[in-house]
Design an enzyme around this catalytic site. Structure first.
Site, PDB file in Angstrom:
ATOM      1  N   LEU A 160      51.655  35.609  46.370  1.00  0.00           N
ATOM      2  CA  LEU A 160      50.934  36.530  47.247  1.00  0.00           C
ATOM      3  C   LEU A 160      50.347  37.626  46.378  1.00  0.00           C
ATOM      4  CD1 LEU A 160      51.993  37.935  50.669  1.00  0.00           C
ATOM      5  CD2 LEU A 160      51.260  39.513  48.884  1.00  0.00           C
ATOM      6  N   ILE A 161      49.044  37.846  46.510  1.00  0.00           N
ATOM      7  CA  ILE A 161      48.337  38.859  45.718  1.00  0.00           C
ATOM      8  C   ILE A 161      47.673  39.844  46.671  1.00  0.00           C
ATOM      9  CG2 ILE A 161      46.607  39.281  43.925  1.00  0.00           C
ATOM     10  CD1 ILE A 161      46.890  36.378  43.069  1.00  0.00           C
TER      11      ILE A 161
ATOM     12  N   SER B 159      39.787  41.566  47.452  1.00  0.00           N
ATOM     13  CA  SER B 159      38.387  41.494  47.890  1.00  0.00           C
ATOM     14  C   SER B 159      37.406  41.689  46.746  1.00  0.00           C
ATOM     15  CB  SER B 159      38.116  42.532  48.992  1.00  0.00           C
ATOM     16  OG  SER B 159      38.313  43.850  48.502  1.00  0.00           O
ATOM     17  N   SER B 160      37.878  42.254  45.622  1.00  0.00           N
ATOM     18  CA  SER B 160      36.981  42.491  44.492  1.00  0.00           C
ATOM     19  C   SER B 160      37.808  42.719  43.235  1.00  0.00           C
ATOM     20  CB  SER B 160      36.086  43.720  44.756  1.00  0.00           C
ATOM     21  OG  SER B 160      36.874  44.899  44.860  1.00  0.00           O
ATOM     22  N   GLY B 161      37.106  42.848  42.105  1.00  0.00           N
ATOM     23  CA  GLY B 161      37.722  43.295  40.871  1.00  0.00           C
ATOM     24  C   GLY B 161      38.841  42.421  40.350  1.00  0.00           C
ATOM     25  N   ILE B 162      39.882  43.077  39.824  1.00  0.00           N
ATOM     26  CA  ILE B 162      40.988  42.364  39.208  1.00  0.00           C
ATOM     27  C   ILE B 162      41.691  41.467  40.217  1.00  0.00           C
ATOM     28  CG2 ILE B 162      43.238  42.643  38.088  1.00  0.00           C
ATOM     29  CD1 ILE B 162      42.218  45.241  36.877  1.00  0.00           C
TER      30      ILE B 162
ATOM     31  N   SER C 173      48.312  50.819  35.387  1.00  0.00           N
ATOM     32  CA  SER C 173      47.147  51.356  34.696  1.00  0.00           C
ATOM     33  C   SER C 173      47.650  52.009  33.420  1.00  0.00           C
ATOM     34  CB  SER C 173      46.449  52.406  35.575  1.00  0.00           C
ATOM     35  OG  SER C 173      45.500  53.163  34.835  1.00  0.00           O
TER      36      SER C 173
ATOM     37  N   TYR D 188      46.340  60.374  41.066  1.00  0.00           N
ATOM     38  CA  TYR D 188      46.334  58.944  40.722  1.00  0.00           C
ATOM     39  C   TYR D 188      47.365  58.647  39.639  1.00  0.00           C
ATOM     40  CZ  TYR D 188      44.607  54.433  39.038  1.00  0.00           C
ATOM     41  OH  TYR D 188      44.513  53.126  38.642  1.00  0.00           O
TER      42      TYR D 188
END
Length: 286
Positions: free
Chosen positions: A13-14, A18-21, A146, A159
């Site tokens: 499960l990820i 919807s985009s990117g990584i 990150s 963040y």
């Protein structure tokens, strides 16, 4: 000659696909043979993922499900539905996140709290719902953090605080989870050319409204634009270590996605008094 029972196909499960990584990781996981449950908050944004899956010839291995990491009921429903359909969960990839640009004097505590809701508590909601099932399969928790989860960065206070929290939580969880057969890994991208960057919102009006912080913010934004223009990884390159963490025999706890990310994180991990990091980040806002 006797034949054994075929090994069951593994399911991952990820979040945030919807985009990117997240999108790149879903495609790569399916290509690596995983049944991939690709989740996103708004499934109306699934077209890019589905088109990429079709182009890669893995549409049959990818299933899109709605999951909002900030809503425990949504998380529980997605995990329960996946278990009902596939019967097992072998790995979870915590990828969903949201960028944020600001500094404490000029935003509310509610603003900061919302950043933590998405980037920290969202990871906890998904991991908590998954652990029971991961214990049954000797599975894996892979969390995309990150380099900002290691090195504090100007105007990324909220963040980085959220990503620091994720790193500390997972580093503490890892030895405990290992006693039950579950491995824990954090993956640390640096600059990645994806929608995540545009979602932060480098609006010139933000600089105009920054008052005494405007010169520092202008310098930071200019430096960041140059970094992403000249040194950003592709989402596919950043996603590759995620698949290594899913498939490797003994994945490391902490994995950087590029040499630049390794060098940047290394600045912090070898900096006992903080002087090296602050000398670096102060130059970004000079």
């Amino acid at each position: 000659m006797a034949t054994g029972t075929p090994a069951p196909e593994k399911t991952v499960l990820i979040t945030g696909t919807s985009s990117g990584i997240g999108l790149a990781a879903a495609i790569a996981a399916a290509q690596a043979g995983w049944n991939t449950v690709a989740t996103m908050r708004d499934t109306s944004r699934a077209d890019a993922l589905l088109a990429a899956a079709d182009a890669a010839g893995v549409a049959g291995r990818i299933q899109v499900r709605q999951l909002d990491v900030t809503d425990p009921d949504s998380v529980e429903a997605a995990v329960a539905g996946m278990i009902a359909e596939h019967g097992r969960l072998d790995a979870v990839v915590n990828n969903a996140g949201a960028g944020h640009l600001g500094t404490l004097e000029q935003e509310t505590i509610a603003d900061v709290r919302q950043v933590l809701e998405v980037n920290f508590f969202g990871v906890l909601h998904v991991t908590k719902a998954a652990l029971l099932h991961l214990r049954a399969t000797g599975g894996r928790v892979v969390t995309v953090t990150s380099v900002g989860g290691v090195v504090g960065q100007p105007f990324n206070e909220a963040y980085c605080a959220a990503k620091f929290a994720v790193e500390g939580f997972m580093e503490s969880l890892a030895p405990v989870a290992a006693t039950t057969g579950v491995s824990v890994t954090v993956v640390e991208p640096g600059a990645v050319a994806s929608e995540f960057v545009s979602n932060v919102g480098f609006d010139p009006a933000v600089i105009d409204a920054a008052g005494p912080y405007a010169p520092a913010l202008r310098a930071y934004i200019e430096r960041t634009r140059n970094t992403f223009a000249n040194a950003a990884q592709s989402p596919a390159d950043a996603a590759a270590p995620i698949i290594e963490a899913l498939s490797g025999d003994r994945p490391a706890f902490r994995i950087q996605t590029s040499e630049a990310a390794r060098a940047f994180v290394g600045t912090k991990l070898g900096d006992l008094d903080g002087s090296s990091v602050l000398a670096l980040t102060r130059s970004w806002v000079a």
